[in-house]
Design a protein around this motif. Sequence first.
Motif: not given
Length: 245
Positions: A216-227
């Motif tokens: 879950i954290a993997n998905a959240v990290s991507w959505l938060v980031s500029d990527e």
Amino acid sequence: MMQDKAGIVTGGASGMGEAVVERLLREGASVVAMDRDGAGLAALSARIGCDRLVTVEGDVSSEALGDTLIEKCAASFGNVRYLVNCAGITSPFTAFGDVTLKDFDVVNSVNLRGTFLTMRAAINHMRDHGGGSIVNISSTAGIRPMLQVIPYTASKWGVVGITLAAALENASAGIRVNVVCPGIVDTPMYRRVAMEYGAGVIDLTPMKRIGTSAEIANAVSWLVSDEASFVTGLVMPVDGGLALT
């Protein structure tokens, strides 16, 4: 991906929230971790030992907390670029006609009211400071029916709804708002539910396993980031295919 960005993670002392805190710190972010579990926050701080982590004990259903978190993050790190709403509780397995108003109100006060209050504070700040990213945690129960957890299901559909409304309203201000919908994930909450619902809960997932908080954290990290800079209003199941059933 998150160097020099600071923000807030609610429900950060355990489960998915704890995993999100750890992942964002690894990506270079600064984090204000909020939870009602003060002992859990103290243990998190002691274990991580990082000057890019500060903690706040509080109740997300409190109207004052949202502004407190924004002020704490801005004072500690100079900016508030993201918010991740992980704080949540579940409801007992109960037939619709037997759901009590107390159970309905308690669950919705945390899952829906709490998410709304922190979002409101973050959006008001981000509109005046160049935008940002908000990620809410809903559930597969927020995009498909789930038996005998009416308060929880109502709250999680509500989280999806306010995410989409906020995404549409605030896109022109540079504020991205997305929602992750976990399926059955190995967290303290899941372990309590599994004892009540039975081991067969795993068989509901097409991948025939439960997820991890790190996934879950993997998905959240991507959505938060500029990527994910061109992504807003996304309802992302991270559930091993459960939403397909």
